[in-house]
Design an enzyme around this catalytic site. Structure first.
Site, PDB file in Angstrom:
ATOM      1  N   LYS A  17      28.367 114.782  52.986  1.00  0.00           N
ATOM      2  CA  LYS A  17      27.724 113.691  52.439  1.00  0.00           C
ATOM      3  C   LYS A  17      27.477 113.998  51.188  1.00  0.00           C
ATOM      4  O   LYS A  17      27.459 114.649  50.654  1.00  0.00           O
ATOM      5  CB  LYS A  17      26.776 114.026  53.418  1.00  0.00           C
TER       6      LYS A  17
ATOM      7  N   ARG B 208      29.566 118.308  63.629  1.00  0.00           N
ATOM      8  CA  ARG B 208      30.637 116.522  62.917  1.00  0.00           C
ATOM      9  C   ARG B 208      31.083 117.521  62.320  1.00  0.00           C
ATOM     10  O   ARG B 208      30.481 116.850  60.758  1.00  0.00           O
ATOM     11  CB  ARG B 208      30.022 115.647  63.984  1.00  0.00           C
TER      12      ARG B 208
END
Length: 285
Positions: A227, A261
């Site tokens: 991210k 994840r």
């Protein structure tokens, strides 16, 4: 810190099993999209998708999460029909070879119904059942499968206490799920790091993550792989964020999360295995 993790055992008619509890589990990301922020276009052929699925399972993935629409900021949304067409070009072969449960990353109930009918095992809804009129929740309930409900919203505007805002969201998601007939034991929550949140907001949620994981009797999934806020900290692009991702996942494990994840399954699975060993050894000492 010693946060009790929720235990769940899921079993499917095809023989697949998934046990959530003390052991940290890795969810491998399979993007069959041309435009995902990190690996768009790398796996969007049937042969490549099948090969990558096999690799991730060998490297330690306990779940494969298949997404046919990119949810990166600025991405082009697909119709349910477009998403279903793209997904079903890959899903049957992925299901055929996968030795672990397969989750479907979608917020369109039409796509989810088609995927679950084909044999998919889990629902991963980035809108936490709040995108539609309750249809997704009803589909999930009718198939009696585990559901991952992620926090999301249209803007980056929050009240003075962002954790309380997330709790209000999850309260609503749980109400929708339970009202539709989803079993409480089938619900897994996800704080939605990187979705409609600034870098500072992501950090604030992560720093107080235990306030969420201890507030609900549900297992938690953490999805921070590559991210932007990690790139900001490291000063790197998406392809150079796996070590930073691992650091955040270890933080999340300490704060009570169970499922992680990620794109880089091998690194994550090994680091979490060592982390679990140390954590459980310390508990026995």
């Amino acid at each position: 810190m010693n946060i009790k993790r929720q235990h769940r055992l899921y079993q499917w008619k095809d023989g697949k099993k998934l046990e959530l509890g003390e052991k940290s589990l890795v969810m491998g990301i399979l993007n069959v999209t041309p435009d995902s922020f990190s690996d768009g276009g790398r796996w969007n052929s049937d042969t490549l998708a099948v090969s990558h699925t096999t690799d991730m399972i060998r490297e330690g993935a306990a779940i494969i999460d298949v997404g046919a629409e990119s949810t990166r900021p600025g991405s082009t949304a697909l119709t349910a029909e477009e998403e279903t067409k793209r997904l079903m070009a890959f899903l049957p072969d992925v299901l055929k070879l996968s030795m672990v449960p397969v989750s479907i990353d979608s917020y369109h109930y039409e796509t989810m119904e088609k995927a679950l009918s084909a044999g998919a095992h889990m629902v991963n809804d980035v809108w936490g059942f709040q995108y539609d009129d309750g249809s997704m929740a009803k589909v999930a309930a009718s198939f009696d499968v585990p559901v991952i409900l992620m926090h999301n919203q249209e803007t980056e505007e929050y009240s003075s206490d962002i954790i309380e805002d997330l709790k209000h969201f999850f309260d609503r998601s749980l109400e929708i799920a339970l009202s539709a007939g989803v079993k409480a034991d089938n619900i897994i929550l996800d704080p939605g790091i990187g979705f409609s949140k600034t870098g500072e907001q992501n950090m604030k949620i992560l720093s107080r993550l235990d306030e969420l994981t201890t507030a609900y009797p549900c297992p938690w999934l953490l999805g921070v792989s590559r991210k932007r806020f990690i790139g900001t900290i490291l000063g790197t692009d998406a392809s150079e964020r796996d070590e930073g991702t691992a650091a955040v996942n270890l933080w999340g494990a300490e704060k009570g999360c169970t499922i992680f994840r990620v794109h880089d399954v091998k690194t994550t699975a090994r680091e979490l295995k060592v982390w679990d060993a140390l954590r459980l050894f310390g508990r026995k000492s």
